[in-house]
Design an enzyme around this catalytic site. Structure first.
Site, short mmCIF file in Angstrom:
data_model
loop_
_atom_site.label_atom_id
_atom_site.label_comp_id
_atom_site.label_asym_id
_atom_site.label_seq_id
_atom_site.Cartn_x
_atom_site.Cartn_y
_atom_site.Cartn_z
N ILE A 154 -23.02 -10.03 35.56
CA ILE A 154 -21.33 -10.42 35.34
C ILE A 154 -21.51 -11.78 34.94
O ILE A 154 -22.30 -12.66 35.22
CB ILE A 154 -20.85 -10.34 36.84
CG1 ILE A 154 -20.77 -8.59 37.11
CG2 ILE A 154 -19.40 -10.76 36.64
CD1 ILE A 154 -20.47 -8.83 38.78
N ASP A 162 -20.53 -3.04 24.80
CA ASP A 162 -20.86 -4.34 25.97
C ASP A 162 -21.01 -3.63 27.10
O ASP A 162 -21.33 -4.52 28.21
CB ASP A 162 -19.46 -5.06 25.91
CG ASP A 162 -18.19 -4.56 26.64
OD1 ASP A 162 -18.47 -3.17 27.15
OD2 ASP A 162 -17.38 -5.08 27.12
N GLU A 192 -16.24 -1.91 28.09
CA GLU A 192 -16.02 -1.12 29.19
C GLU A 192 -14.42 -1.44 29.94
O GLU A 192 -13.96 -2.61 29.76
CB GLU A 192 -17.13 -1.56 30.25
CG GLU A 192 -17.05 -2.99 30.79
CD GLU A 192 -18.25 -3.14 31.67
OE1 GLU A 192 -18.48 -2.19 32.58
OE2 GLU A 192 -18.61 -4.20 31.88
N GLY A 208 -26.51 -6.89 30.59
CA GLY A 208 -26.61 -8.11 31.62
C GLY A 208 -25.72 -8.40 32.65
O GLY A 208 -24.88 -7.46 32.73
N TYR A 241 -14.76 -6.79 45.91
CA TYR A 241 -15.20 -8.25 46.14
C TYR A 241 -15.13 -8.77 47.57
O TYR A 241 -15.83 -9.65 47.83
CB TYR A 241 -15.08 -9.03 45.10
CG TYR A 241 -15.74 -8.61 43.48
CD1 TYR A 241 -16.80 -8.42 43.34
CD2 TYR A 241 -14.86 -8.50 42.36
CE1 TYR A 241 -17.39 -8.09 42.30
CE2 TYR A 241 -15.23 -8.40 41.28
CZ TYR A 241 -16.62 -8.02 41.13
OH TYR A 241 -17.33 -7.67 39.87
N ILE A 256 -18.07 -17.33 35.07
CA ILE A 256 -17.23 -16.59 35.67
C ILE A 256 -16.15 -17.56 35.85
O ILE A 256 -14.81 -17.16 35.98
CB ILE A 256 -17.71 -16.04 37.07
CG1 ILE A 256 -18.97 -15.03 36.72
CG2 ILE A 256 -16.87 -15.57 38.02
CD1 ILE A 256 -19.57 -14.52 37.81
N LYS A 315 -21.58 -10.69 27.77
CA LYS A 315 -21.73 -9.29 27.14
C LYS A 315 -20.56 -8.90 25.99
O LYS A 315 -20.80 -8.59 24.95
CB LYS A 315 -22.02 -8.21 28.11
CG LYS A 315 -22.94 -8.37 29.01
CD LYS A 315 -23.09 -7.10 29.82
CE LYS A 315 -21.90 -7.08 30.87
NZ LYS A 315 -22.09 -8.27 32.02
N THR A 316 -19.42 -9.22 26.58
CA THR A 316 -18.04 -8.70 25.67
C THR A 316 -18.01 -9.86 24.44
O THR A 316 -17.72 -9.29 23.28
CB THR A 316 -16.90 -8.66 26.64
OG1 THR A 316 -16.95 -7.76 27.64
CG2 THR A 316 -15.80 -8.26 25.73
#
Length: 211
Positions: free
Chosen positions: A13, A86, A35, A11, A47, A139, A17-18
């Site tokens: 950012i 993940d 990861e 999925g 970025y 985030i 997931k983690t």
């Protein structure tokens, strides 16, 4: 499906997931494969200036994920030890096709195809997706310094790319079950019942292939 469970969570950012991988790994006692993100020396620059630093960033991720998966295959999967990750290495092409252009993308695709040719495929995918607002909030909440310059437009496009990728993956690999979870509606971190509902879905898939 394969002889030993190998579950990958995917999925965009910030979708969680983690967090989910850690909880499922703990519940099932499966080896957890996470990861490498923070160790990428190019990510912060990426970025800030995607076009300038995209090739270096994507190559670092590809090489590190290849090494991780090669090791986990040798040390766990080939020894019949279940794994939950993940990420799935195919995510590299999702990002590369968005950030690389022309010759750089062609070179990357050639290297990707060679590197991933004999890597094991997961035999179950959990696909987490959520709205842009939810992703941006998560985030911001986790407060990673390297993610402070992520542009909402980039994140929105990435989410669309993931939807396209998952549809294509399902067409190419109809034998691999995909569990889709809406992150706007499900909060497996703060609501135990939501996590239990996900575990129930995973149990059903595990039971189906063990018959």
């Amino acid at each position: 499906m394969g002889d030993v469970p190998y579950i990958a969570i995917e999925g965009p950012i910030g979708v969680g997931k983690t967090s989910l991988a850690e909880r499922l790994s703990s519940h099932y006692g499966f080896h957890l494969l996470k990861e490498i993100v923070d160790e990428n020396p190019f990510l912060g620059k990426f970025y800030e200036n995607i076009e300038e630093w995209s090739f270096q960033t994507e190559m670092f991720f590809l090489c590190n994920r290849f090494k991780q998966l090669e090791d986990v295959d040798n040390d766990y999967l080939q020894k019949q030890k279940p794994v939950i990750a993940d990420y799935h290495i195919a995510k590299n092409m999702i990002f590369a096709q968005r950030t690389l252009k022309g010759d750089k993308l062609d070179k990357y695709k050639q290297i990707y195809d060679i590197i991933t040719d004999d890597l094991p495929l997961p035999n179950m995918i959990i696909y987490l997706h959520a709205s842009l607002d939810t992703l941006l909030k998560r985030i911001k909440c986790r407060g990673r310094e390297i993610e402070k310059n992520i542009q909402p437009e980039y994140l929105a496009q990435l989410s669309q790319d993931y939807d396209v990728f998952m549809k294509q993956f399902k067409q190419k690999n109809p034998h691999i079950p995909i569990i889709q979870i809406n992150g706007d509606q499900v909060d497996f971190v703060n609501r135990k019942k939501d996590l239990e509902a996900i575990i129930k879905q995973v149990d059903q898939k595990l039971m189906a292939y063990s018959l």
